[in-house]
Design an enzyme around this catalytic site. Structure first.
Site, PDB file in Angstrom:
ATOM      1  N   TYR A  55     104.800  53.746  37.311  1.00 58.07           N
ATOM      2  CA  TYR A  55     105.039  52.778  36.241  1.00 58.07           C
ATOM      3  C   TYR A  55     103.947  52.889  35.201  1.00 58.07           C
ATOM      4  O   TYR A  55     102.772  52.973  35.553  1.00 58.07           O
ATOM      5  CB  TYR A  55     105.056  51.335  36.789  1.00 58.07           C
ATOM      6  CG  TYR A  55     106.433  50.733  36.674  1.00 58.07           C
ATOM      7  CD1 TYR A  55     106.999  50.533  35.419  1.00 58.07           C
ATOM      8  CD2 TYR A  55     107.172  50.389  37.806  1.00 58.07           C
ATOM      9  CE1 TYR A  55     108.279  50.013  35.295  1.00 58.07           C
ATOM     10  CE2 TYR A  55     108.452  49.869  37.684  1.00 58.07           C
ATOM     11  CZ  TYR A  55     109.000  49.684  36.428  1.00 58.07           C
ATOM     12  OH  TYR A  55     110.259  49.179  36.301  1.00 58.07           O
ATOM     13  N   GLU A  57     104.136  50.978  31.871  1.00 55.05           N
ATOM     14  CA  GLU A  57     104.500  50.148  30.709  1.00 55.05           C
ATOM     15  C   GLU A  57     103.315  50.043  29.764  1.00 55.05           C
ATOM     16  O   GLU A  57     102.172  49.894  30.205  1.00 55.05           O
ATOM     17  CB  GLU A  57     104.909  48.740  31.178  1.00 55.05           C
ATOM     18  CG  GLU A  57     106.333  48.692  31.673  1.00 55.05           C
ATOM     19  CD  GLU A  57     106.747  47.302  32.119  1.00 55.05           C
ATOM     20  OE1 GLU A  57     105.953  46.354  32.015  1.00 55.05           O
ATOM     21  OE2 GLU A  57     107.892  47.166  32.590  1.00 55.05           O
ATOM     22  N   ASP A 222     118.562  61.304  11.401  1.00 55.10           N
ATOM     23  CA  ASP A 222     118.775  61.549  12.833  1.00 55.10           C
ATOM     24  C   ASP A 222     119.040  63.043  12.990  1.00 55.10           C
ATOM     25  O   ASP A 222     120.133  63.520  12.695  1.00 55.10           O
ATOM     26  CB  ASP A 222     119.966  60.713  13.315  1.00 55.10           C
ATOM     27  CG  ASP A 222     120.288  60.959  14.778  1.00 55.10           C
ATOM     28  OD1 ASP A 222     119.752  61.920  15.365  1.00 55.10           O
ATOM     29  OD2 ASP A 222     121.100  60.185  15.331  1.00 55.10           O
ATOM     30  N   THR A 248     117.122  63.595  19.548  1.00 52.88           N
ATOM     31  CA  THR A 248     117.167  63.813  20.993  1.00 52.88           C
ATOM     32  C   THR A 248     116.219  64.976  21.263  1.00 52.88           C
ATOM     33  O   THR A 248     115.863  65.732  20.360  1.00 52.88           O
ATOM     34  CB  THR A 248     118.571  64.234  21.469  1.00 52.88           C
ATOM     35  OG1 THR A 248     118.950  65.411  20.744  1.00 52.88           O
ATOM     36  CG2 THR A 248     119.595  63.157  21.237  1.00 52.88           C
ATOM     37  N   LYS A 251     118.846  68.927  22.858  1.00 52.09           N
ATOM     38  CA  LYS A 251     119.868  69.774  22.228  1.00 52.09           C
ATOM     39  C   LYS A 251     119.199  71.079  21.771  1.00 52.09           C
ATOM     40  O   LYS A 251     118.730  71.820  22.621  1.00 52.09           O
ATOM     41  CB  LYS A 251     120.572  68.991  21.124  1.00 52.09           C
ATOM     42  CG  LYS A 251     121.314  67.766  21.722  1.00 52.09           C
ATOM     43  CD  LYS A 251     121.993  66.889  20.702  1.00 52.09           C
ATOM     44  CE  LYS A 251     122.629  65.678  21.390  1.00 52.09           C
ATOM     45  NZ  LYS A 251     123.174  64.711  20.408  1.00 52.09           N
ATOM     46  N   ARG A 257     116.558  65.605  28.792  1.00 51.44           N
ATOM     47  CA  ARG A 257     117.343  64.551  28.155  1.00 51.44           C
ATOM     48  C   ARG A 257     116.401  63.438  27.725  1.00 51.44           C
ATOM     49  O   ARG A 257     115.574  62.979  28.507  1.00 51.44           O
ATOM     50  CB  ARG A 257     118.377  63.967  29.136  1.00 51.44           C
ATOM     51  CG  ARG A 257     119.230  64.978  29.833  1.00 51.44           C
ATOM     52  CD  ARG A 257     120.525  64.376  30.315  1.00 51.44           C
ATOM     53  NE  ARG A 257     121.388  64.171  29.187  1.00 51.44           N
ATOM     54  CZ  ARG A 257     122.007  65.157  28.533  1.00 51.44           C
ATOM     55  NH1 ARG A 257     121.872  66.402  28.919  1.00 51.44           N
ATOM     56  NH2 ARG A 257     122.771  64.883  27.507  1.00 51.44           N
TER      57      ARG A 257
HETATM   58  C1  PLP Z   1     123.513  63.428  20.541  1.00 53.66           C
HETATM   59  C2  PLP Z   1     123.237  62.520  19.417  1.00 53.66           C
HETATM   60  C3  PLP Z   1     122.628  61.257  19.610  1.00 53.66           C
HETATM   61  C4  PLP Z   1     122.506  60.545  20.929  1.00 53.66           C
HETATM   62  O1  PLP Z   1     121.947  61.060  21.952  1.00 53.66           O
HETATM   63  P1  PLP Z   1     122.051  60.417  23.413  1.00 53.66           P
HETATM   64  O2  PLP Z   1     120.799  60.952  24.020  1.00 53.66           O
HETATM   65  O3  PLP Z   1     123.306  60.939  23.994  1.00 53.66           O
HETATM   66  O4  PLP Z   1     122.032  58.932  23.286  1.00 53.66           O
HETATM   67  C5  PLP Z   1     122.281  60.516  18.501  1.00 53.66           C
HETATM   68  N1  PLP Z   1     122.529  60.963  17.269  1.00 53.66           N
HETATM   69  C6  PLP Z   1     123.136  62.138  17.037  1.00 53.66           C
HETATM   70  C7  PLP Z   1     123.395  62.558  15.639  1.00 53.66           C
HETATM   71  C8  PLP Z   1     123.529  62.944  18.104  1.00 53.66           C
HETATM   72  O5  PLP Z   1     124.169  64.086  17.874  1.00 53.66           O
END
Ligand code: PLP
Length: 439
Positions: A55, A57, A222, A248, A251, A257
């Site tokens: 933990y 926090e 994003d 994220t 990707k 993740r």
């Molecule tokens: C994949 C994605 C997310 C979210 O990711 P998670 O980890 O699945 O919550 C947010 N914004 C965009 C543009 C994405 O392609």
């Protein structure tokens, strides 16, 4: 990973079966889902490590638990590396996912309320008390490549805030910046969100920043899908011109993740309190260790070469698909992904059918809504295809041309089991030539 000495194999054969099956699936299928990748053995090891036991926090140097000295080291490494990678003023590496990285911005910068304005509330429920309307978000429509967390009505971002969407142009498949400007002037957003899950062209961050300034909105980018390319300079970076940049880590960035939220120094305190204690409790320290490992890899020259391969492969795949008579939204791609518009080329095949047939052939893709799609989200007229995972296996242009042929044959098969079985055999050969070394 999957060997008989693994403790899971020893103690839980029922669970272990799924591990063995999944290893076989990843090793022996072509992964073309644009949001997926295969992490390195080091990232994998960090993600499944003893850091899961702790933990922590709070933040480095200010924890609510004892024994956090090694947590501090790991989190500081992740922070410093993310800062070098993206050249950002501040970063929070604790968000459990990309969606939570985005929620942190909404919690830090936006006032929630009704998803409807006053007039709309009166019209919908004349007798109900009128609630304060939530702040306005301007973002890309989900069907045009946007993301659930950018204001979809079923998501918290769409339930607690008012939302206006910009779209891509019907003819060009590209975002029309004069429409964005007109919408921004009309809806007066508190926050403009850029970035997407299924948009294959370059983002014009400077133009968005200009519009945000004109209407007094905050700007968030994003970069969940394109973070790897942004990190190495193969896609323009939104960091300098945006108040917030989220991504994220799993990707194109090829980490575990998770998510991160970057911001200007002025927002640092608010973003940190939004992530913890605003949205989350204890950080996933094993995941943060894996983020540190992945960011370390991304800072090496090999990572730029990898991102270049992802881009070259996407170009080669797109050109080969077009040469076979398939149609792509916007006609091609500038990044790692493309959207196949099945309405032209294969008008009787839905995205769902295509996904199923390709799956039988060992080619993993996802059906996707395309701009101005008449079909429902569970059917769709599109396929989203990306090259990050195949590039990680070391495949190149020759393989992309081969894969394009296999995809076209699967679409032309009309689901015939023999034809799909034959393609499956060729997919297996290709996978054997390019084994995954990542687990
Ligand atoms: C994949 C994605 C997310 C979210 O990711 P998670 O980890 O699945 O919550 C947010 N914004 C965009 C543009 C994405 O392609």
């Amino acid at each position: 990973m999957a060997n008989d000495k693994n403790p899971i194999a020893q103690q839980d054969p029922e669970l272990w079966k799924a591990f063995v099956a999944e290893q076989d699936r990843q090793q022996n299928t072509l992964e073309l889902i644009a949001s997926e990748n295969h992490v390195s053995p080091a990232v994998m090891a960090a993600a499944g490590s003893l850091f899961t036991n702790k933990y922590a926090e709070g933040y480095p140097g200010r924890r609510y638990y004892g024994g956090c000295e090694n947590m501090d080291t790991v989190e500081r490494l992740a922070i410093d590396r993310a800062k070098s990678l993206f050249n950002c003023e501040h970063v929070n590496v604790q968000p459990h996912s990309g969606s939570q990285a985005n929620q942190a911005v909404l919690l830090a910068a936006m006032n929630p309320g009704s998803q409807f304005g006053e007039a709309e509330q009166r019209e919908k429920a004349p007798d109900a008390p009128v609630r304060t309307p939530g702040d306005m978000i301007l973002s890309l429509h989900l069907d045009h490549g946007g993301h659930l967390s950018h204001g979809k009505n079923v998501n918290i971002s769409g339930k607690w805030f008012r939302v206006t969407h910009y779209r891509v142009d019907r003819e060009t498949g590209r975002i029309n910046m004069s429409e964005v400007r007109a919408l921004a002037k009309e809806c007066k957003p508190k926050l403009i969100i850029t970035g997407a899950s299924a948009y294959s062209r370059i983002w014009e961050w400077d133009k968005f920043a200009e519009i945000a300034r004109e209407v007094g909105a905050l700007l968030m980018a994003d970069i969940a899908h394109i973070a790897g390319m942004v990190a190495v300079g193969l896609h323009p970076s939104p960091v300098a011109v945006s108040d917030f940049v989220t991504t994220t880590t799993h990707k194109t960035l090829r980490g575990p993740r998770g998510g991160i939220t970057m911001c200007k120094e002025a927002w640092a305190k608010k973003i940190d309190s939004a992530v913890f204690p605003g949205l989350q409790g204890g950080p996933l320290m094993h995941s943060i260790a894996a983020k540190a490992a992945a960011f370390g890899e991304a800072l090496r020259p090999e990572f730029k070469a990898y991102q270049q391969l992802v881009l070259d492969n996407a170009k080669a795949l797109a050109e080969s698909l077009v040469a076979k008579g398939l149609h792509l939204v916007s006609g091609g791609t500038d990044n790692h992904l493309m959207l196949v518009d099945l309405r032209k080329g294969y008008p009787s095949v839905t995205g769902a059918m295509a996904e199923a047939w390709l799956g039988q052939a060992g080619i993993v893709v996802n059906k996707n809504m395309i701009p101005y799609d008449e079909r429902k989200p569970m059917e769709t007229s599109g396929l989203r295809i990306g090259t990050p995972a195949l590039s990680t296996r070391g495949m190149g242009g020759d393989e992309m041309r081969k894969v394009a042929g296999l995809i076209d044959r699967a679409l032309a098969s009309a689901g015939d089991a023999n034809a799909l079985g034959k393609i499956r055999g060729e997919v297996l050969d290709l996978c054997k030539q390019f084994p995954l070394h990542t687990h």
